[in-house]
Design a protein around this motif. Sequence first.
Motif, PDB file in Angstrom:
ATOM      1  N   LEU A   1       0.804  -1.221   0.000  1.00 65.96           N
ATOM      2  CA  LEU A   1       0.000   0.000   0.000  1.00 65.96           C
ATOM      3  C   LEU A   1       0.839   1.274   0.000  1.00 65.96           C
ATOM      4  N   VAL A   2       2.148   1.131   0.098  1.00 66.15           N
ATOM      5  CA  VAL A   2       3.011   2.312   0.176  1.00 66.15           C
ATOM      6  C   VAL A   2       2.808   3.244  -1.017  1.00 66.15           C
ATOM      7  N   PRO A   3       2.819   2.766  -2.261  1.00 66.54           N
ATOM      8  CA  PRO A   3       2.618   3.700  -3.377  1.00 66.54           C
ATOM      9  C   PRO A   3       1.250   4.390  -3.337  1.00 66.54           C
ATOM     10  N   VAL A   4       0.218   3.672  -2.953  1.00 65.54           N
ATOM     11  CA  VAL A   4      -1.129   4.251  -2.862  1.00 65.54           C
ATOM     12  C   VAL A   4      -1.155   5.341  -1.793  1.00 65.54           C
ATOM     13  N   LEU A   5      -0.593   5.036  -0.627  1.00 69.39           N
ATOM     14  CA  LEU A   5      -0.592   6.001   0.473  1.00 69.39           C
ATOM     15  C   LEU A   5       0.311   7.191   0.176  1.00 69.39           C
ATOM     16  N   ASN A   6       1.437   6.954  -0.478  1.00 67.69           N
ATOM     17  CA  ASN A   6       2.311   8.065  -0.880  1.00 67.69           C
ATOM     18  C   ASN A   6       1.580   8.990  -1.841  1.00 67.69           C
ATOM     19  N   GLY A   7       0.863   8.410  -2.804  1.00 74.26           N
ATOM     20  CA  GLY A   7       0.088   9.213  -3.761  1.00 74.26           C
ATOM     21  C   GLY A   7      -1.017   9.994  -3.079  1.00 74.26           C
ATOM     22  N   LEU A   8      -1.667   9.367  -2.133  1.00 71.54           N
ATOM     23  CA  LEU A   8      -2.714  10.042  -1.367  1.00 71.54           C
ATOM     24  C   LEU A   8      -2.117  11.209  -0.580  1.00 71.54           C
ATOM     25  N   GLY A   9      -0.945  11.005  -0.032  1.00 72.73           N
ATOM     26  CA  GLY A   9      -0.256  12.072   0.696  1.00 72.73           C
ATOM     27  C   GLY A   9       0.099  13.240  -0.205  1.00 72.73           C
ATOM     28  N   LYS A  10       0.556  12.944  -1.426  1.00 73.65           N
ATOM     29  CA  LYS A  10       0.865  14.009  -2.393  1.00 73.65           C
ATOM     30  C   LYS A  10      -0.380  14.843  -2.696  1.00 73.65           C
ATOM     31  N   ARG A  11      -1.506  14.148  -2.917  1.00 77.09           N
ATOM     32  CA  ARG A  11      -2.760  14.862  -3.202  1.00 77.09           C
ATOM     33  C   ARG A  11      -3.181  15.719  -2.011  1.00 77.09           C
ATOM     34  N   HIS A  12      -3.088  15.163  -0.813  1.00 72.74           N
ATOM     35  CA  HIS A  12      -3.463  15.930   0.375  1.00 72.74           C
ATOM     36  C   HIS A  12      -2.553  17.142   0.559  1.00 72.74           C
ATOM     37  N   ASP A  13      -1.286  16.980   0.242  1.00 78.09           N
ATOM     38  CA  ASP A  13      -0.348  18.096   0.328  1.00 78.09           C
ATOM     39  C   ASP A  13      -0.765  19.210  -0.633  1.00 78.09           C
ATOM     40  N   SER A  14      -1.207  18.843  -1.826  1.00 79.10           N
ATOM     41  CA  SER A  14      -1.622  19.851  -2.805  1.00 79.10           C
ATOM     42  C   SER A  14      -2.885  20.588  -2.357  1.00 79.10           C
ATOM     43  N   TYR A  15      -3.673  19.966  -1.453  1.00 74.79           N
ATOM     44  CA  TYR A  15      -4.869  20.630  -0.917  1.00 74.79           C
ATOM     45  C   TYR A  15      -4.530  21.522   0.276  1.00 74.79           C
ATOM     46  N   GLY A  16      -3.292  21.421   0.755  1.00 76.13           N
ATOM     47  CA  GLY A  16      -2.873  22.243   1.889  1.00 76.13           C
ATOM     48  C   GLY A  16      -2.747  21.495   3.200  1.00 76.13           C
ATOM     49  N   ALA A  17      -2.944  20.183   3.169  1.00 74.19           N
ATOM     50  CA  ALA A  17      -2.786  19.390   4.402  1.00 74.19           C
ATOM     51  C   ALA A  17      -1.322  19.413   4.824  1.00 74.19           C
ATOM     52  N   ALA A  18      -1.106  19.563   6.109  1.00 63.95           N
ATOM     53  CA  ALA A  18       0.250  19.620   6.661  1.00 63.95           C
ATOM     54  C   ALA A  18       0.423  18.475   7.663  1.00 63.95           C
TER      55      ALA A  18
ATOM     56  N   LEU B   1       0.641   4.456  10.887  1.00 61.38           N
ATOM     57  CA  LEU B   1       1.347   3.918   9.725  1.00 61.38           C
ATOM     58  C   LEU B   1       0.875   4.602   8.437  1.00 61.38           C
ATOM     59  N   ILE B   2      -0.437   4.722   8.285  1.00 61.15           N
ATOM     60  CA  ILE B   2      -1.019   5.364   7.101  1.00 61.15           C
ATOM     61  C   ILE B   2      -0.551   6.804   6.999  1.00 61.15           C
ATOM     62  N   SER B   3      -0.654   7.553   8.087  1.00 60.81           N
ATOM     63  CA  SER B   3      -0.272   8.965   8.037  1.00 60.81           C
ATOM     64  C   SER B   3       1.225   9.142   7.798  1.00 60.81           C
ATOM     65  N   ASN B   4       2.055   8.263   8.377  1.00 57.52           N
ATOM     66  CA  ASN B   4       3.493   8.352   8.105  1.00 57.52           C
ATOM     67  C   ASN B   4       3.797   8.174   6.623  1.00 57.52           C
ATOM     68  N   GLN B   5       3.125   7.205   5.989  1.00 53.87           N
ATOM     69  CA  GLN B   5       3.344   6.987   4.554  1.00 53.87           C
ATOM     70  C   GLN B   5       2.812   8.154   3.729  1.00 53.87           C
ATOM     71  N   MET B   6       1.687   8.726   4.145  1.00 55.36           N
ATOM     72  CA  MET B   6       1.137   9.869   3.416  1.00 55.36           C
ATOM     73  C   MET B   6       2.068  11.083   3.535  1.00 55.36           C
ATOM     74  N   ILE B   7       2.592  11.301   4.712  1.00 57.56           N
ATOM     75  CA  ILE B   7       3.517  12.430   4.925  1.00 57.56           C
ATOM     76  C   ILE B   7       4.788  12.222   4.101  1.00 57.56           C
ATOM     77  N   GLN B   8       5.295  10.991   4.078  1.00 53.14           N
ATOM     78  CA  GLN B   8       6.474  10.710   3.247  1.00 53.14           C
ATOM     79  C   GLN B   8       6.170  10.980   1.768  1.00 53.14           C
ATOM     80  N   GLY B   9       4.982  10.579   1.331  1.00 56.33           N
ATOM     81  CA  GLY B   9       4.589  10.823  -0.055  1.00 56.33           C
ATOM     82  C   GLY B   9       4.476  12.295  -0.375  1.00 56.33           C
ATOM     83  N   ALA B  10       3.998  13.073   0.581  1.00 55.32           N
ATOM     84  CA  ALA B  10       3.858  14.514   0.379  1.00 55.32           C
ATOM     85  C   ALA B  10       5.210  15.190   0.226  1.00 55.32           C
ATOM     86  N   HIS B  11       6.229  14.615   0.834  1.00 52.46           N
ATOM     87  CA  HIS B  11       7.562  15.228   0.800  1.00 52.46           C
ATOM     88  C   HIS B  11       8.510  14.549  -0.157  1.00 52.46           C
ATOM     89  N   ALA B  12       7.993  13.601  -0.945  1.00 54.13           N
ATOM     90  CA  ALA B  12       8.860  12.875  -1.891  1.00 54.13           C
ATOM     91  C   ALA B  12       9.114  13.721  -3.124  1.00 54.13           C
TER      92      ALA B  12
END
Length: 178
Positions: free
Chosen positions: A113-130, A167-178
């Motif tokens: 699920l890492v790629p899915v969660l990383n992608g979700l994190g990138k999208r959330h980052d673009s919406y302004g999620a920190a 775990l989910i949020s850590n992967q999303m945060i990593q995706g947002a900063h990748a």
Amino acid sequence: MSDGQRTTERIALLLHKPDEEVARIVEELTVNGYLSTQTEGKVFVMNVELLKESFKMVAPRKEEFAQSFYNRLFTYYPETKTLFANTDMRRQESSLMATLATVISGVERGDNLVPVLNGLGKRHDSYGAAPEHYPLVGGVLLETFHEYLGNSFTPEMQEAWSQAFELISNQMIQGAHA
């Protein structure tokens, strides 16, 4: 193992353990519904059976559950409402429940699920999620489960969701900063 690179044979070779021993351990973990990962020195265990059981309990009222989640989030943390200013909230509520279902079924199948969660994190980052928003969301999610399940939401279920969300949020945060 779901990425095809980590077969039991390869893991056995890397660990210098017999194939049969590694296969037995993997089977035990799978049968018992556990998936674990290690990040930053912490070991997270996702108890898929408890996640699935509690999610099934709220599924008949999933629209109401999601509405309650967002109402609570916006009431406790009004600053988060701006992140959803241009959002169709009915669609967002469906998306929340679909994401939780996807994670549970993915963990159950052993998907990576890492790629899915990383992608979700990138999208959330673009919406302004920190990164500081994630703990707020996690706390509200747990509280919403408590509201809907009452005493049926056991401490073990709470721990399962707490670890899964971390775990989910850590992967999303990593995706947002990748």
